[in-house]
Design a protein around this motif. Structure first.
Motif, PDB file in Angstrom:
ATOM      1  N   MET B   1       0.835  -1.205   0.000  1.00 25.31           N
ATOM      2  CA  MET B   1       0.000   0.000   0.000  1.00 25.31           C
ATOM      3  C   MET B   1       0.868   1.253   0.000  1.00 25.31           C
ATOM      4  O   MET B   1       0.665   2.170  -0.754  1.00 25.31           O
ATOM      5  CB  MET B   1      -0.914  -0.019   1.222  1.00 25.31           C
ATOM      6  CG  MET B   1      -1.985   1.056   1.181  1.00 25.31           C
ATOM      7  SD  MET B   1      -3.061   0.953   2.591  1.00 25.31           S
ATOM      8  CE  MET B   1      -3.692  -0.699   2.422  1.00 25.31           C
ATOM      9  N   SER B   2       1.863   1.274   0.847  1.00 25.13           N
ATOM     10  CA  SER B   2       2.715   2.454   0.872  1.00 25.13           C
ATOM     11  C   SER B   2       3.942   2.191   0.018  1.00 25.13           C
ATOM     12  O   SER B   2       4.822   1.443   0.410  1.00 25.13           O
ATOM     13  CB  SER B   2       3.132   2.790   2.293  1.00 25.13           C
ATOM     14  OG  SER B   2       3.849   1.725   2.828  1.00 25.13           O
ATOM     15  N   ILE B  65       0.237   7.751  -1.649  1.00 24.73           N
ATOM     16  CA  ILE B  65      -1.036   7.048  -1.689  1.00 24.73           C
ATOM     17  C   ILE B  65      -2.014   7.865  -2.513  1.00 24.73           C
ATOM     18  O   ILE B  65      -2.114   9.071  -2.351  1.00 24.73           O
ATOM     19  CB  ILE B  65      -1.580   6.837  -0.256  1.00 24.73           C
ATOM     20  CG1 ILE B  65      -0.785   5.721   0.405  1.00 24.73           C
ATOM     21  CG2 ILE B  65      -3.068   6.505  -0.271  1.00 24.73           C
ATOM     22  CD1 ILE B  65      -1.083   5.559   1.857  1.00 24.73           C
ATOM     23  N   GLY B  66      -2.719   7.196  -3.390  1.00 25.41           N
ATOM     24  CA  GLY B  66      -3.682   7.900  -4.247  1.00 25.41           C
ATOM     25  C   GLY B  66      -5.020   8.002  -3.564  1.00 25.41           C
ATOM     26  O   GLY B  66      -5.144   7.820  -2.358  1.00 25.41           O
ATOM     27  N   ALA B  75     -10.174   4.043   6.130  1.00 24.16           N
ATOM     28  CA  ALA B  75      -9.928   3.668   7.518  1.00 24.16           C
ATOM     29  C   ALA B  75      -8.587   2.966   7.673  1.00 24.16           C
ATOM     30  O   ALA B  75      -7.818   3.250   8.597  1.00 24.16           O
ATOM     31  CB  ALA B  75     -11.058   2.757   8.010  1.00 24.16           C
ATOM     32  N   ASP B  76      -8.313   2.073   6.734  1.00 25.01           N
ATOM     33  CA  ASP B  76      -7.050   1.335   6.775  1.00 25.01           C
ATOM     34  C   ASP B  76      -5.850   2.258   6.648  1.00 25.01           C
ATOM     35  O   ASP B  76      -4.865   2.121   7.380  1.00 25.01           O
ATOM     36  CB  ASP B  76      -7.015   0.322   5.619  1.00 25.01           C
ATOM     37  CG  ASP B  76      -7.371  -1.064   6.095  1.00 25.01           C
ATOM     38  OD1 ASP B  76      -7.831  -1.171   7.257  1.00 25.01           O
ATOM     39  OD2 ASP B  76      -7.191  -2.019   5.321  1.00 25.01           O
ATOM     40  N   VAL B  77      -5.945   3.177   5.708  1.00 20.57           N
ATOM     41  CA  VAL B  77      -4.827   4.098   5.477  1.00 20.57           C
ATOM     42  C   VAL B  77      -4.606   4.972   6.711  1.00 20.57           C
ATOM     43  O   VAL B  77      -3.472   5.178   7.155  1.00 20.57           O
ATOM     44  CB  VAL B  77      -5.080   4.971   4.224  1.00 20.57           C
ATOM     45  CG1 VAL B  77      -4.047   6.072   4.122  1.00 20.57           C
ATOM     46  CG2 VAL B  77      -5.045   4.115   2.975  1.00 20.57           C
ATOM     47  N   MET B  85       2.790   6.920  10.842  1.00 15.11           N
ATOM     48  CA  MET B  85       3.782   7.894  10.387  1.00 15.11           C
ATOM     49  C   MET B  85       3.933   9.061  11.356  1.00 15.11           C
ATOM     50  O   MET B  85       5.032   9.501  11.653  1.00 15.11           O
ATOM     51  CB  MET B  85       3.358   8.416   9.009  1.00 15.11           C
ATOM     52  CG  MET B  85       4.377   9.286   8.322  1.00 15.11           C
ATOM     53  SD  MET B  85       3.731   9.976   6.781  1.00 15.11           S
ATOM     54  CE  MET B  85       3.701   8.574   5.703  1.00 15.11           C
ATOM     55  N   TYR B  86       2.817   9.546  11.886  1.00 13.65           N
ATOM     56  CA  TYR B  86       2.894  10.777  12.672  1.00 13.65           C
ATOM     57  C   TYR B  86       2.908  10.551  14.179  1.00 13.65           C
ATOM     58  O   TYR B  86       3.416  11.378  14.921  1.00 13.65           O
ATOM     59  CB  TYR B  86       1.759  11.721  12.295  1.00 13.65           C
ATOM     60  CG  TYR B  86       1.890  12.239  10.893  1.00 13.65           C
ATOM     61  CD1 TYR B  86       2.904  13.135  10.559  1.00 13.65           C
ATOM     62  CD2 TYR B  86       1.051  11.797   9.883  1.00 13.65           C
ATOM     63  CE1 TYR B  86       3.063  13.592   9.265  1.00 13.65           C
ATOM     64  CE2 TYR B  86       1.201  12.256   8.571  1.00 13.65           C
ATOM     65  CZ  TYR B  86       2.207  13.153   8.280  1.00 13.65           C
ATOM     66  OH  TYR B  86       2.369  13.595   7.001  1.00 13.65           O
TER      67      TYR B  86
END
Lengths: 145, 180
Positions: B1-2, B65-66, B75-77, B85-86
């Motif tokens: 995904m990433s 990510i698009g 939700a997954d992202v 990440m943050y």
């Protein structure tokens, strides 16, 4: 091989940034009208392309070319639109536009709290960094065009 | 995904305690500046919103990510990529509504509230309300109107910390006014 010009539009269709390098022929209308014309065309192409596509698309509209130039288009998920015109020898400028977004626009514009969003950019730093980045591209050389 | 991001500069990592303590100082100051907790909650949400509308650009540029196809993917992202990440955590995604337009993020440990104990006179303070604003602002920039709120908060005596997200509508892109 050369780069003609570059437009950046925000999600509402206003032109945030415009710069040109090697553009021999001007449109003959005011810049404001030109930006509107350009955005209107992009908007129509996007909807045209998505309606005509026989399959679900991932990236949608990527570029078009005429006998004299090629227009490269990159849109982020947040609706920012990067448009660059080059001559025909540049086949794919996607990485270039992505680089302008993620390394120049995000770093110098989005992360600068003093730059208001959704307004034409007057960040000198962004302008000069972008200019030197474009000039350093392997396919930037107006003389050879 | 990433997919691998093409940026090389951002390798510096900040001590997360500095972030946590700075946030604590911010909330403390807001509590001094405003009379009631409701107002503090509102200000935190507003600040978060302003952060979110900018943070989304950083996120998209870094993660490549698009656009998400549906709310489940969103939700997954959010849980697996953005929170990771943050904030360095991966909340679990649960409690889907039958229509698939509502879900909860369960935070095992909330990094914003690491050293926090709420005094009794702040029982209605939603300490981490900034996060709601961030999520709302960021999603608005990718054409999603979403309602975000804390439905449980371990600071206020609940077992877990739960952020409830409700999809309201897709924001349509319009031609700018004055365009023919």
């Amino acid at each position: 091989m050369t780069v003609h010009n570059l437009y950046i539009f925000d999600r509402n269709g206003s032109c945030l940034f415009y710069s040109e390098w090697n553009r021999k022929k001007q449109a003959g209308i005011s810049k404001d009208e030109e930006f509107k014309l350009m955005y209107g065309m992009l908007f129509s192409i996007r909807s045209f392309v998505s309606k005509m596509s026989p399959q679900d698309m991932k990236d949608g509209f990527l570029s078009f070319q005429t006998s004299k130039y090629r227009l490269h288009y990159y849109e982020t998920a947040s609706g920012l639109k990067f448009v660059m015109n080059t001559d025909l020898s540049v086949s794919n400028a996607r990485d270039t536009l992505q680089h302008i977004y993620s390394n120049l626009y995000v770093d110098l514009v989005v992360k600068n709290p003093l730059v208001p969003s959704c307004q034409p950019l007057d960040s000198e730093l962004f302008g000069t960094r972008l200019d030197s980045f474009i000039r350093s591209l392997p396919y930037y050389s107006p003389r050879a065009a | 995904m990433s997919r691998q991001s093409n940026r090389t500069t951002d390798s510096k990592k900040m001590n997360s305690e500095l972030f946590t303590l700075t946030y604590g100082a911010l909330v403390t100051q807001l509590c001094k500046d405003y009379e009631n907790d409701e107002e503090v909650n509102k200000q935190l949400d507003k600040m978060g919103y302003n952060i979110g509308v900018r943070l989304i650009e950083d996120f998209l540029a870094r993660s490549s990510i698009g656009r998400c196809q549906d709310f489940r993917e969103t939700a997954d992202v959010i849980a697996k990529v953005a929170f990771k990440m943050y904030l360095g955590i991966t909340p679990s995604v649960t409690n889907w509504s039958p229509g698939g337009d509502e879900f909860s993020l369960i935070l095992e440990n909330n990094p914003l509230a690491d050293f926090v104990e709420l005094p009794d006179n702040h029982s209605t303070l939603i300490y981490s309300n900034l996060l709601c604003g961030v999520l709302r602002g960021a999603l608005e920039m990718v054409q999603m109107a979403v309602d975000v709120k804390f439905s449980q908060d371990s600071l206020r005596g609940d077992n877990v910390t739960e952020i409830r997200m409700k999809f309201i509508k897709r924001i349509e892109e319009n031609l700018p006014a004055g365009e023919e």
